[in-house]
Each structure stands twice: as C-alpha cells, then as structure tokens.
Design an enzyme around this catalytic site. Structure first.
Site, PDB file in Angstrom:
ATOM      1  N   ASP A  13      -0.073   9.611   9.598  1.00  0.00           N
ATOM      2  CA  ASP A  13      -1.022  10.238  10.522  1.00  0.00           C
ATOM      3  C   ASP A  13      -2.386   9.556  10.534  1.00  0.00           C
ATOM      4  O   ASP A  13      -3.260   9.913  11.325  1.00  0.00           O
ATOM      5  CB  ASP A  13      -1.183  11.729  10.207  1.00  0.00           C
ATOM      6  CG  ASP A  13      -1.609  11.992   8.765  1.00  0.00           C
ATOM      7  OD1 ASP A  13      -2.255  11.113   8.150  1.00  0.00           O
ATOM      8  OD2 ASP A  13      -1.289  13.070   8.242  1.00  0.00           O
ATOM      9  N   GLY A  14      -2.582   8.585   9.636  1.00  0.00           N
ATOM     10  CA  GLY A  14      -3.852   7.869   9.619  1.00  0.00           C
ATOM     11  C   GLY A  14      -5.017   8.642   9.047  1.00  0.00           C
ATOM     12  O   GLY A  14      -6.158   8.172   9.085  1.00  0.00           O
ATOM     13  N   ASP A  17      -9.056   0.756  -4.186  1.00  0.00           N
ATOM     14  CA  ASP A  17      -8.086   1.783  -3.781  1.00  0.00           C
ATOM     15  C   ASP A  17      -7.784   2.778  -4.911  1.00  0.00           C
ATOM     16  O   ASP A  17      -6.868   2.588  -5.696  1.00  0.00           O
ATOM     17  CB  ASP A  17      -6.784   1.151  -3.268  1.00  0.00           C
ATOM     18  CG  ASP A  17      -6.800   1.001  -1.761  1.00  0.00           C
ATOM     19  OD1 ASP A  17      -7.812   1.358  -1.135  1.00  0.00           O
ATOM     20  OD2 ASP A  17      -5.798   0.533  -1.198  1.00  0.00           O
ATOM     21  N   ASP A  64      -1.436  -5.453  -2.775  1.00  0.00           N
ATOM     22  CA  ASP A  64      -2.337  -5.146  -1.658  1.00  0.00           C
ATOM     23  C   ASP A  64      -3.509  -4.277  -2.101  1.00  0.00           C
ATOM     24  O   ASP A  64      -4.412  -4.012  -1.300  1.00  0.00           O
ATOM     25  CB  ASP A  64      -1.583  -4.462  -0.515  1.00  0.00           C
ATOM     26  CG  ASP A  64      -0.905  -3.175  -0.948  1.00  0.00           C
ATOM     27  OD1 ASP A  64       0.006  -3.254  -1.790  1.00  0.00           O
ATOM     28  OD2 ASP A  64      -1.275  -2.097  -0.455  1.00  0.00           O
ATOM     29  N   ASN A  65      -3.505  -3.858  -3.361  1.00  0.00           N
ATOM     30  CA  ASN A  65      -4.626  -3.101  -3.921  1.00  0.00           C
ATOM     31  C   ASN A  65      -5.463  -3.941  -4.874  1.00  0.00           C
ATOM     32  O   ASN A  65      -6.261  -3.400  -5.641  1.00  0.00           O
ATOM     33  CB  ASN A  65      -4.124  -1.855  -4.656  1.00  0.00           C
ATOM     34  CG  ASN A  65      -3.551  -0.810  -3.716  1.00  0.00           C
ATOM     35  OD1 ASN A  65      -3.862  -0.793  -2.533  1.00  0.00           O
ATOM     36  ND2 ASN A  65      -2.701   0.061  -4.237  1.00  0.00           N
TER      37      ASN A  65
END
Length: 484
Positions: free
Chosen positions: A122-123, A261, A251-252
């Site tokens: 849902d972003g 993150d 990716d973190n």
C-alpha cells in the site's frame, strides 16, 4: 518556514532514468505534525517559526519549489536470495539540500504512498514503525554511531492494514546519501558496466571527493576499500552497544556506512550472543553474533556488482580490509568499554571471556558495562548483584582487576572515560512500546521525553533514572517483525 541558508539540488536525477521513477506523494487525511527535530533542522540550515509549517510536506499535500519526488530503483539480496523487484516501495526522495556547513542532505519521505516498486503493497508507513525509526535513528546518532536521521514525523487518520488495522504516518528521513549496495547490484545485473561506472563516479563525486584526483583504476580501488572499511567499523560499533539490526539485506546497506532502515531492531537486554530480534528471521541469519559475518557477505555482493568495471585482484584486496577494519574497531571499542588504555596482548582473550560470561549468566549487557564504569567509586556489589552465579563473576573480576594493575591511569580518570563510552540509557524495546501506545492515543509527550533522555545517553540524568532500569519481564522479548 525558510530554506534560505541552504542550496537546493537534486543530483540523484543526474543518474540514468532507469534508476528512478517520478511519483507524486499520495496525500494523507487529518495530518498532524507529531514530532519535529529542531536541533537537526538547525544543523541542516532549515528554519521555521512553527513546526506545523512542514505538515503539508509530510502529508504529501504540498511540495516546495525544487522538490521533484522520485522513487529510487535498486535490487538486492534478501535473506541471502537475490530479488530483482526491489525499489522504494513506500518512500520518495524529494530533493537534496546543502547546508551552511557544506553537508549534503537527502530528504526522503517514508510512507508517501504506492510506487511502481510497491509489489502490491500500500506504500504506507504506520505510526508504530515510524516512531520506532525516529527513536532509534536519533538514539544511534547520540551514541556516536553513523546513521540516517529523522527530521519530523507526521501522523494521520488513514487506516492501514498490517497484522491489525493501524493508522498511517510519514517520516522525513534525512541522510548524506540514500544510495545502497542494492543500487550497484541493480546496475550490474540489469543495466550493464557503463551504468555501474556512472553510478560509482556519481557516488565518488558527491561523497568521496578526496578520491577524484586519482587515476580511474586507483580511484575505484580506493573507494571500494573505504566502503568496505566503513561497513566493518559500523558493525563493530553496533556490537559494542549491543545493537541488533534485524534485516541486514544488501538493499539495507548504506554505501557511505550509515545505519540504514530501522525495522525489527533491538538493543540487547539479558545478553544472548545468538539473539534474534526479528520474528521473521526464523533461521537466525541476522542474529547478533552473525552480524559481523553478514556485513562481510554484503560486501561480497557489492564486490560482485563491481567486477564488470574492476579487476578481480583489486576487489579481493578490498574485501580483505573488512576483517581488518572490523577487528581493529571491535578491539578498540571493547578496550574502551573495559577501561583499557594501554594495549596488552591478553586483551582479546579477556574481552571474549567477558562475552562468554555475560552469555552464560544472561546478564544485562548495558547495566553490566555501566556498572563496571563505577566499580572503584561505588564498589563491586552493584555489578556482582547482576549475576546469579556470583563465584563465576568473582573469578572474572580477579582477572580483570589484575589486568587493571598494568594500566597507568588513575581510577577516577579511567572510570570517567568509561562512562563516555558505556551508555546509561539505551532504547530498550519496551520503552519504545510504551511511547507508541501513548502516541496511538494521540499523546506524543512521552515520546518527546524519551527522545530528550536518549539525546544524553552517557549522562547520569537522575530525574530520568527509571529509563535506565532493567526491563520488566514482559518487555524483554517483544515480538518484533519485518512489518515494524
């Protein structure tokens, strides 16, 4: 509000357009400025008469001139498996500013709504997770550990479904760079060698300018060595304060060595070397004692992404710097925590045996080292009482005190130095949970108080003594998942 003292840029847009997608924020309803970081704003050169002036930016209903929101594209390894579908799924890079001191700041609005990389999500960010990130990024900063930071938090009424129905929030995360190891993996695996070279030169120009004069081969080699070394030192700093990240996916991993993150993190309470803070990490890949190894694994992923433009020998040499940087920083940190200023060959053995003792006895990590910082002035009892097996502690103490006889500093000088590295106040999960409950009822006062305490982690602060206490039983093993 005013940004008159800052220079507005958006240098990320200089990268090929495959690295981003322009997306407008999805507005929140009933938005309210919950917490604003005035100290950080001043550092950045941002001034405001009222924090409420920034509510519309956080709510996604306003953009300042120069803001051009983009969702960044990257990939990465999640729990050891390569995922090509990653990218900013709920955050937007709005712009970059350069403050009066020359420092560069990315402004990244987390919870801004869906993007092409949301993968059916849902972003949105929920209030609970946004508070956790705000608290921990500021706590880490004041502990002296490299980290992203939080400029402000906006709450809203919009419902968001996670394990239950929660309310939405946005967090303005700021950092010198939001580029991750995963950006390089995307470039290497999907865009080709020129994209890797372009990205690398972009990062060097903005964040490693001292390397610019070097010939390309040497410039790239020295850059990789520096990134690897920063990563090793960062994780040694985590280990020293008992911090568990929880989701060390590539990716973190920040390309400039920031803690990046914050999700299912935790600071150790009762010491457990194999502590797993992420309920979703059933195999313990990111357990506390595995973090140093996983940091190296992530550097290997970065190394593989660089092979299209770097020779293998340079990459291999760079990877060797990880172990050296980590070991050097870890030993330095732990000597400081134990008050050992004069290096001795026996120190590493003493340090590892200290960890073994704490693990076997399940002793509170922070209380032990803080108590040790008052050993001469307050006596042995406060530390000894942390142990069930007092004889095991006595045996260790005799060894420790014998080691101290080879130190040259006076007791009070040593213990003063120890109290500057052994925090009294850390962000225990139960403290975060308590302020979350109050905030969900609309009261952000307790959160602001906790932030004030965490801004002085090494000071006594007698009026806030309760924040330094051992957690209650219910607060020791809270269930924290990736949705956090």
């Amino acid at each position: 509000m005013s940004t008159a003292e800052v220079r507005i840029e958006h240098r990320y847009l200089e990268l090929p357009d495959s690295f981003y997608t322009r997306v407008q924020p999805t507005p929140l309803t009933g938005a309210r400025m919950a917490v604003f970081n005035h100290e950080l704003a001043a550092e950045m050169g941002v001034h405001t008469r009222s924090a409420d002036d920034w509510t519309g930016i956080g709510a996604g209903t306003e953009l300042l001139e120069g803001m051009d929101p983009v969702a960044m594209k990257y990939t990465g390894h999640q729990f050891g498996v390569y995922n090509p579908e990653l990218g900013d799924g709920r955050g937007l890079l709005l712009w970059e500013t350069v403050g009066p001191d020359g420092r560069r700041w990315d402004w990244h609005l987390k919870g801004a709504g869906p993007t092409p990389y949301s993968r059916f999500g849902d972003g949105r960010a929920v209030l609970r997770s946004s508070i956790r990130e705000y608290l921990c990024s500021e706590a880490m900063h004041h502990l002296g550990i490299a980290t992203t930071r939080a400029l402000f938090l906006v709450s809203a009424r919009d419902p968001v479904r996670r394990e239950s129905i929660e309310t939405a929030a946005t967090l303005m995360r700021v950092a010198q760079s939001h580029i991750r190891f995963g950006h390089f993996e995307f470039a290497a695996h999907h865009e080709g060698p020129e994209a890797v070279r372009t990205l690398l030169e972009h990062v060097i120009a903005l964040h490693f300018p001292h390397l610019i004069p070097l010939p390309e081969h040497e410039r790239h080699r020295e850059w990789f060595r520096e990134v690897v070394s920063r990563t090793g030192r960062l994780i040694a700093d985590w280990q020293a304060v008992g911090f568990c990240h929880g989701v060390m996916n590539s990716d973190n991993m920040s390309i400039i060595g920031d803690t990046f993150d914050y999700g299912p993190y935790a600071f150790l309470d009762d010491f457990d070397a194999g502590y797993i803070c992420n309920h979703s990490d059933q195999g313990g890949r990111y357990a506390y004692n595995r973090q140093p190894h996983i940091g190296f694994v992530n550097c290997q992923y970065l190394a593989n992404a660089l092979l299209p433009i770097m020779d293998e020998d340079s990459v291999r040499q760079g990877l060797r710097d990880y172990e050296q940087a980590y070991n050097r920083r870890f030993l330095e940190n732990m000597r400081h925590k134990l008050g050992l200023a004069d290096a001795d060959d026996s120190d590493l053995g003493l340090i590892m045996d200290t960890f073994s003792l704490l693990h076997e006895q399940r002793v509170d990590y922070t209380l032990f080292f803080r108590g040790l910082s008052h050993l001469h002035s307050r006596g042995v009892a406060p530390v000894r009482d942390l142990f069930v097996d007092r004889s095991a502690f006595d045996e260790w103490l005799n060894r420790y005190q014998e080691r101290l006889t080879r130190e040259t500093r006076a007791h009070d000088e040593r213990e003063h130095a120890m109290r500057r590295v052994n925090p009294k106040y850390i962000l225990r999960n139960y403290l975060a949970q308590q302020v979350i409950v109050e905030a969900q009822s609309g009261d952000f006062g307790p959160m602001k108080t906790l932030l004030r305490v965490l801004s002085r982690p090494f000071d006594e602060q007698p009026e806030f003594e309760a924040y330094a206490a051992a957690p209650p039983d219910w607060g020791k093993h809270l269930n924290i998942s990736c949705s956090s």
